[in-house]
Design a protein around this motif. Structure first.
Motif, PDB file in Angstrom:
ATOM      1  N   GLU A 217      38.718  41.315  58.704  1.00 57.84           N
ATOM      2  CA  GLU A 217      37.869  40.411  57.938  1.00 57.84           C
ATOM      3  C   GLU A 217      38.156  38.946  58.216  1.00 57.84           C
ATOM      4  O   GLU A 217      37.337  38.082  57.908  1.00 57.84           O
ATOM      5  CB  GLU A 217      38.071  40.677  56.440  1.00 57.84           C
ATOM      6  CG  GLU A 217      37.802  42.121  56.018  1.00 57.84           C
ATOM      7  CD  GLU A 217      38.247  42.385  54.585  1.00 57.84           C
ATOM      8  OE1 GLU A 217      38.617  41.407  53.897  1.00 57.84           O
ATOM      9  OE2 GLU A 217      38.223  43.547  54.160  1.00 57.84           O
ATOM     10  N   VAL A 218      39.322  38.634  58.783  1.00 58.05           N
ATOM     11  CA  VAL A 218      39.717  37.235  58.938  1.00 58.05           C
ATOM     12  C   VAL A 218      40.309  37.008  60.326  1.00 58.05           C
ATOM     13  O   VAL A 218      40.810  37.940  60.962  1.00 58.05           O
ATOM     14  CB  VAL A 218      40.755  36.817  57.869  1.00 58.05           C
ATOM     15  CG1 VAL A 218      40.168  36.882  56.481  1.00 58.05           C
ATOM     16  CG2 VAL A 218      42.001  37.676  57.962  1.00 58.05           C
ATOM     17  N   ALA A 314      56.425  30.107  51.697  1.00 56.50           N
ATOM     18  CA  ALA A 314      56.727  29.551  53.017  1.00 56.50           C
ATOM     19  C   ALA A 314      55.574  29.816  53.983  1.00 56.50           C
ATOM     20  O   ALA A 314      55.184  28.939  54.766  1.00 56.50           O
ATOM     21  CB  ALA A 314      58.018  30.162  53.556  1.00 56.50           C
ATOM     22  N   ILE A 315      55.013  31.008  53.913  1.00 58.40           N
ATOM     23  CA  ILE A 315      53.866  31.341  54.759  1.00 58.40           C
ATOM     24  C   ILE A 315      52.682  30.429  54.427  1.00 58.40           C
ATOM     25  O   ILE A 315      52.008  29.898  55.319  1.00 58.40           O
ATOM     26  CB  ILE A 315      53.479  32.818  54.576  1.00 58.40           C
ATOM     27  CG1 ILE A 315      54.565  33.726  55.152  1.00 58.40           C
ATOM     28  CG2 ILE A 315      52.140  33.115  55.246  1.00 58.40           C
ATOM     29  CD1 ILE A 315      54.403  35.185  54.750  1.00 58.40           C
ATOM     30  N   CYS A 316      52.424  30.229  53.130  1.00 59.23           N
ATOM     31  CA  CYS A 316      51.320  29.353  52.713  1.00 59.23           C
ATOM     32  C   CYS A 316      51.522  27.935  53.238  1.00 59.23           C
ATOM     33  O   CYS A 316      50.580  27.296  53.735  1.00 59.23           O
ATOM     34  CB  CYS A 316      51.212  29.326  51.199  1.00 59.23           C
ATOM     35  SG  CYS A 316      50.694  30.876  50.436  1.00 59.23           S
ATOM     36  N   PRO A 321      47.314  30.798  55.914  1.00 58.06           N
ATOM     37  CA  PRO A 321      46.353  31.840  56.284  1.00 58.06           C
ATOM     38  C   PRO A 321      45.363  32.129  55.158  1.00 58.06           C
ATOM     39  O   PRO A 321      45.578  31.749  54.009  1.00 58.06           O
ATOM     40  CB  PRO A 321      47.250  33.053  56.516  1.00 58.06           C
ATOM     41  CG  PRO A 321      48.358  32.858  55.512  1.00 58.06           C
ATOM     42  CD  PRO A 321      48.590  31.370  55.439  1.00 58.06           C
ATOM     43  N   ALA A 322      44.295  32.813  55.512  1.00 50.87           N
ATOM     44  CA  ALA A 322      43.336  33.256  54.498  1.00 50.87           C
ATOM     45  C   ALA A 322      43.809  34.513  53.794  1.00 50.87           C
ATOM     46  O   ALA A 322      43.363  34.822  52.694  1.00 50.87           O
ATOM     47  CB  ALA A 322      41.981  33.507  55.150  1.00 50.87           C
ATOM     48  N   LEU A 323      44.747  35.239  54.435  1.00 54.24           N
ATOM     49  CA  LEU A 323      45.143  36.549  53.947  1.00 54.24           C
ATOM     50  C   LEU A 323      46.611  36.791  54.264  1.00 54.24           C
ATOM     51  O   LEU A 323      47.107  36.409  55.334  1.00 54.24           O
ATOM     52  CB  LEU A 323      44.284  37.627  54.629  1.00 54.24           C
ATOM     53  CG  LEU A 323      44.563  39.097  54.326  1.00 54.24           C
ATOM     54  CD1 LEU A 323      44.154  39.432  52.893  1.00 54.24           C
ATOM     55  CD2 LEU A 323      43.816  39.982  55.316  1.00 54.24           C
ATOM     56  N   PRO A 357      45.878  31.964  49.938  1.00 55.42           N
ATOM     57  CA  PRO A 357      45.481  33.231  50.551  1.00 55.42           C
ATOM     58  C   PRO A 357      45.369  34.362  49.545  1.00 55.42           C
ATOM     59  O   PRO A 357      46.000  34.364  48.496  1.00 55.42           O
ATOM     60  CB  PRO A 357      46.610  33.499  51.555  1.00 55.42           C
ATOM     61  CG  PRO A 357      47.782  32.765  51.006  1.00 55.42           C
ATOM     62  CD  PRO A 357      47.213  31.537  50.360  1.00 55.42           C
ATOM     63  N   ARG A 358      44.557  35.320  49.914  1.00 56.69           N
ATOM     64  CA  ARG A 358      44.477  36.572  49.187  1.00 56.69           C
ATOM     65  C   ARG A 358      45.580  37.502  49.670  1.00 56.69           C
ATOM     66  O   ARG A 358      45.926  37.499  50.848  1.00 56.69           O
ATOM     67  CB  ARG A 358      43.105  37.212  49.431  1.00 56.69           C
ATOM     68  CG  ARG A 358      42.902  38.569  48.806  1.00 56.69           C
ATOM     69  CD  ARG A 358      41.436  38.999  48.943  1.00 56.69           C
ATOM     70  NE  ARG A 358      41.037  39.207  50.331  1.00 56.69           N
ATOM     71  CZ  ARG A 358      41.109  40.382  50.966  1.00 56.69           C
ATOM     72  NH1 ARG A 358      41.588  41.456  50.323  1.00 56.69           N
ATOM     73  NH2 ARG A 358      40.705  40.506  52.213  1.00 56.69           N
TER      74      ARG A 358
END
Length: 383
Positions: A217-218, A314-316, A321-323, A357-358
């Motif tokens: 989806e992304v 940390a990822i955000c 990312p969107a997901l 992100p979701r």
């Protein structure tokens, strides 16, 4: 001399021209577009590929003559001469994916871009040669299911749990010490008589999720691989991002020695549950269980939540990312427990919050590392 898997590809898979390769750049672009849109009409390919109709017809005819694509009559009725529909010939080649995890070795036999057979064997002992012998036997068993032979295999993808050190050498967890710091691709390639590409198992699992799972989806997402250890992969533009040293997404690096035992690593969960009166428990035993009802699981989830949130934030902050996908060997019930406990740092500024992100649970559940590994030879040669 540096090992190049392409030098080991069987001659019947290669083009009849130099340099030595399976498909040209234009052929690869066409094959990937057909793979993503099976049944696409030839007349619809000119614009996205930026090729003249004459060039497109010539390339498609050459791929058809090699048995790589099939033409079928179009059912659409529209003005002009009929244009055939194009699809990949699933029988043109096979690829083999192998994922080496603590406690299990997954195998996936893939057709031309489509998983066909999967198998899991136990990982045990400390002899690399013994485990490679068992991998070879399992591969033969998979081929026998399809009435196929090694001659049909374009290449092998090997996915190993551990930090990448050299070209195809990894620094693995202690139970996989016998797989560590050894140039594995030429070694396994000699054993199987096939070309071998190697990568980290978390990144190949992320690739499988990008192609066959929720990642479809992304374009950009992060994959957290909850295995015996705790790692992950980053997917950018639909493909794994490896970084300068091949270790992008090694989320365990976020934690120092004092915090290491509080990571959401499933090996630590097993230790916790065994101490709660479940001796001999394995990750396979957890797979389809509703862990929310098990004694000690909520306690463990609460303990690792700060580390989980640290990784998520940390990822955000770094990747945006969107997901974010929770995967690896993480049971769905435990994934949902971690998602419920997630807190993303998102302080309002001028009354507005930023987009975050979701979080989702992985959809590729059976041997995701092996499924992604089986894709590597295709992406390295034809897609």
């Amino acid at each position: 001399m540096k090992y190049d898997p392409l030098d080991q590809v069987a001659e019947h898979f290669l083009r009849d021209s130099q340099p030595r390769r399976v498909a040209s750049r234009n052929e690869r672009d066409l094959l990937r577009l057909i793979w993503k849109s099976p049944g696409i009409e030839r007349s619809d390919l000119t614009e996205p590929l930026d090729l003249t109709q004459q060039s497109l017809h010539r390339i498609a005819a050459r791929l058809h003559d090699r048995g790589m694509i099939v033409f079928t009559s179009s059912e659409a009725r529209r003005p002009g001469p009929p244009s055939p529909e194009l699809s990949l010939c699933k029988d043109w080649c096979l690829t083999l994916g192998i994922s080496v995890n603590v406690g299990s070795i997954g195998l996936c036999l893939m057709g031309f871009g489509e998983p066909l057979e999967k198998m899991e064997i136990a990982q045990s002992g400390s002899s690399l040669s013994d485990e490679m012998d068992r991998i070879e036997k399992a591969a033969e068993d998979l081929l026998a299911r399809r009435n196929a032979s090694r001659r049909d295999i374009l290449g092998v993808g090997l996915a190993v749990s551990g930090h990448r050190m050299l070209e195809t050498a990894f620094n693995c967890p202690l139970p996989l010490a016998h797989w560590s710091l050894i140039d594995l691709a030429p070694l396994l390639g000699k054993q199987l008589g096939l070309p071998v590409w190697a990568d980290n198992v978390a990144r190949t699992a992320a690739l499988a999720e990008a192609i066959f799972g929720v990642g479809r989806e992304v374009a950009d997402f992060a994959y957290i691989a909850h295995l015996h250890g705790y790692g992950g992969g980053l997917v950018s533009g639909g493909m794994p991002f490896r970084g300068s040293f091949g270790n992008a997404g090694e989320f365990s690096v976020l934690f120092d020695r004092e915090d290491y035992d509080d990571r959401p690593a499933l090996g630590l969960l097993l230790e916790h549950l065994r101490a709660k009166g479940r001796p001999g428990l394995t990750l396979r035993d957890l797979k389809n269980q509703d862990l929310s009802t098990w004694d000690g699981v909520a306690e463990w989830a609460d303990r690792v939540t700060p580390a989980h949130n640290r990784a998520i934030n940390a990822i955000c902050a770094v990747f945006d990312p969107a997901l974010i996908v929770l995967g690896g060997e993480l049971p769905h019930s435990l994934a949902r427990m971690l998602i419920e406990r997630t807190e993303i740092n998102n302080l309002p500024r001028h009354g507005a919050l930023r987009d975050v992100p979701r979080l989702a649970v992985a959809e590729v559940l059976d041997a995701p590392g092996a499924v992604g590994a089986a894709l590597i030879p295709l992406f390295e040669t034809v897609l």
